[in-house]
Design an enzyme around this catalytic site. Structure first.
Site, PDB file in Angstrom:
ATOM      1  N   LYS A  13       0.824  -1.213   0.000  1.00  0.00           N
ATOM      2  CA  LYS A  13       0.000   0.000   0.000  1.00  0.00           C
ATOM      3  C   LYS A  13       0.857   1.261   0.000  1.00  0.00           C
ATOM      4  O   LYS A  13       0.576   2.219  -0.712  1.00  0.00           O
ATOM      5  CB  LYS A  13      -0.921  -0.021   1.223  1.00  0.00           C
ATOM      6  CG  LYS A  13      -1.831   1.187   1.355  1.00  0.00           C
ATOM      7  CD  LYS A  13      -2.886   0.955   2.430  1.00  0.00           C
ATOM      8  CE  LYS A  13      -2.292   0.761   3.799  1.00  0.00           C
ATOM      9  NZ  LYS A  13      -2.082   2.024   4.525  1.00  0.00           N
ATOM     10  N   ARG A  88     -11.803   4.621  10.227  1.00  0.00           N
ATOM     11  CA  ARG A  88     -11.765   3.249  10.740  1.00  0.00           C
ATOM     12  C   ARG A  88     -13.068   2.829  11.393  1.00  0.00           C
ATOM     13  O   ARG A  88     -13.209   1.674  11.789  1.00  0.00           O
ATOM     14  CB  ARG A  88     -10.619   3.102  11.743  1.00  0.00           C
ATOM     15  CG  ARG A  88      -9.267   3.005  11.041  1.00  0.00           C
ATOM     16  CD  ARG A  88      -8.155   2.710  11.983  1.00  0.00           C
ATOM     17  NE  ARG A  88      -6.907   2.503  11.238  1.00  0.00           N
ATOM     18  CZ  ARG A  88      -5.710   2.640  11.759  1.00  0.00           C
ATOM     19  NH1 ARG A  88      -5.584   2.986  13.013  1.00  0.00           N
ATOM     20  NH2 ARG A  88      -4.635   2.436  11.033  1.00  0.00           N
ATOM     21  N   ARG A 127      11.380 -12.914   3.212  1.00  0.00           N
ATOM     22  CA  ARG A 127      12.224 -11.760   2.840  1.00  0.00           C
ATOM     23  C   ARG A 127      13.513 -11.703   3.656  1.00  0.00           C
ATOM     24  O   ARG A 127      13.505 -11.955   4.857  1.00  0.00           O
ATOM     25  CB  ARG A 127      11.461 -10.439   3.104  1.00  0.00           C
ATOM     26  CG  ARG A 127      10.208 -10.280   2.300  1.00  0.00           C
ATOM     27  CD  ARG A 127       9.619  -8.893   2.402  1.00  0.00           C
ATOM     28  NE  ARG A 127       9.213  -8.500   3.754  1.00  0.00           N
ATOM     29  CZ  ARG A 127       8.329  -7.540   4.016  1.00  0.00           C
ATOM     30  NH1 ARG A 127       7.772  -6.870   3.025  1.00  0.00           N
ATOM     31  NH2 ARG A 127       8.014  -7.236   5.258  1.00  0.00           N
ATOM     32  N   ARG A 161      14.120  -8.995   9.102  1.00  0.00           N
ATOM     33  CA  ARG A 161      13.423  -8.184  10.102  1.00  0.00           C
ATOM     34  C   ARG A 161      12.800  -9.113  11.128  1.00  0.00           C
ATOM     35  O   ARG A 161      12.168 -10.106  10.770  1.00  0.00           O
ATOM     36  CB  ARG A 161      12.339  -7.342   9.433  1.00  0.00           C
ATOM     37  CG  ARG A 161      12.893  -6.117   8.758  1.00  0.00           C
ATOM     38  CD  ARG A 161      11.879  -5.428   7.891  1.00  0.00           C
ATOM     39  NE  ARG A 161      10.587  -5.237   8.555  1.00  0.00           N
ATOM     40  CZ  ARG A 161       9.606  -4.497   8.066  1.00  0.00           C
ATOM     41  NH1 ARG A 161       9.766  -3.875   6.902  1.00  0.00           N
ATOM     42  NH2 ARG A 161       8.464  -4.359   8.693  1.00  0.00           N
ATOM     43  N   ARG A 172      -1.305  -9.199  12.302  1.00  0.00           N
ATOM     44  CA  ARG A 172      -1.536  -7.937  11.581  1.00  0.00           C
ATOM     45  C   ARG A 172      -2.727  -8.062  10.628  1.00  0.00           C
ATOM     46  O   ARG A 172      -3.495  -7.127  10.459  1.00  0.00           O
ATOM     47  CB  ARG A 172      -0.286  -7.552  10.781  1.00  0.00           C
ATOM     48  CG  ARG A 172       0.843  -6.997  11.625  1.00  0.00           C
ATOM     49  CD  ARG A 172       1.808  -6.300  10.681  1.00  0.00           C
ATOM     50  NE  ARG A 172       3.143  -6.200  11.245  1.00  0.00           N
ATOM     51  CZ  ARG A 172       4.254  -6.479  10.582  1.00  0.00           C
ATOM     52  NH1 ARG A 172       4.193  -6.936   9.345  1.00  0.00           N
ATOM     53  NH2 ARG A 172       5.427  -6.312  11.126  1.00  0.00           N
TER      54      ARG A 172
END
Length: 215
Positions: A13, A88, A127, A161, A172
């Site tokens: 995004k 939201r 990743r 990470r 999430r």
């Protein structure tokens, strides 16, 4: 053109919003960034927000609405807005309608980057980057040409990470669904929601968003 851009963390995004800013001269209005900037600048709304945050309370819808109104006024009528992280709740969606209407604007599109959760988990957890130059790699989709050696700088040090793990990604995703669940039906009923395949190549996603905006 005023749009809401939705998508879970890892769906790209931020990249797509940045491309819209660069291509169309739009402004990305992230409520978190605007709050920090207003507090730092000591604006009337910023001072209100600072007092609330110092008491450890959540910033009210009224303060957030005032912030967005200030930002829209500063932008000028000809500049489009990308709303990020707002609204939201149903109340905030109603408030946004009023803020836009009072400035002769309306919400044109709600674009959601649609993702397959399992595929997103695979995309994020695989990743890793070169610890020296930052070049990105992936366990499945893009390994260095010579295993263990960075293609770009030759370093043999790589890092991941700590939050790129399955549990964090799924948490999430659940948070994202909980936050968007109240507002998507409102905009769906108006027929302004378009879902774009967020798992496609970045350029394909950009092209799909451009088609939506071109209408």
């Amino acid at each position: 053109m005023n749009i809401i851009l939705l998508g879970p963390p890892g769906a790209g995004k931020g990249t797509q919003a940045q491309r819209l800013v660069e291509t169309h001269g739009m402004r990305q209005l992230s409520t978190g960034d605007m709050l920090r900037a207003a507090v730092k600048a000591g604006t009337p709304v910023g001072l209100q927000a600072k007092a609330v945050m110092e008491r450890g309370e959540l910033v009210s819808d009224e303060i957030v609405s005032a912030l967005i109104g200030d930002e829209l006024d500063a932008m000028g009528a000809g500049v489009g807005a990308i709303f990020d992280g707002y609204p939201r709740t149903a109340a905030q969606a109603e408030s946004l309608d009023a803020i836009l209407a009072s400035r002769g604007r309306k919400l044109d599109h709600v674009i959601e980057l649609d993702v397959n959760e399992d595929a997103l988990v695979e995309r994020i957890t695989g990743r890793f980057t070169c610890a020296n130059c930052g070049k990105g790699y992936h366990d499945k989709f893009e390994q260095p040409r010579q295993l263990g050696v960075c293609d770009k700088c030759g370093s043999t040090e790589f890092k991941r990470r700590p939050d790129d793990n399955e549990e964090t990604v799924r948490t999430r995703m659940a948070e994202y669904r909980a936050k968007t669940a109240p507002i998507l039906p409102i905009y769906d009923a108006r027929g302004i929601v378009t879902r774009v395949n967020g798992m496609a190549e970045m350029d394909h996603v950009t092209a799909a968003i451009e088609r939506v905006i071109a209408g």
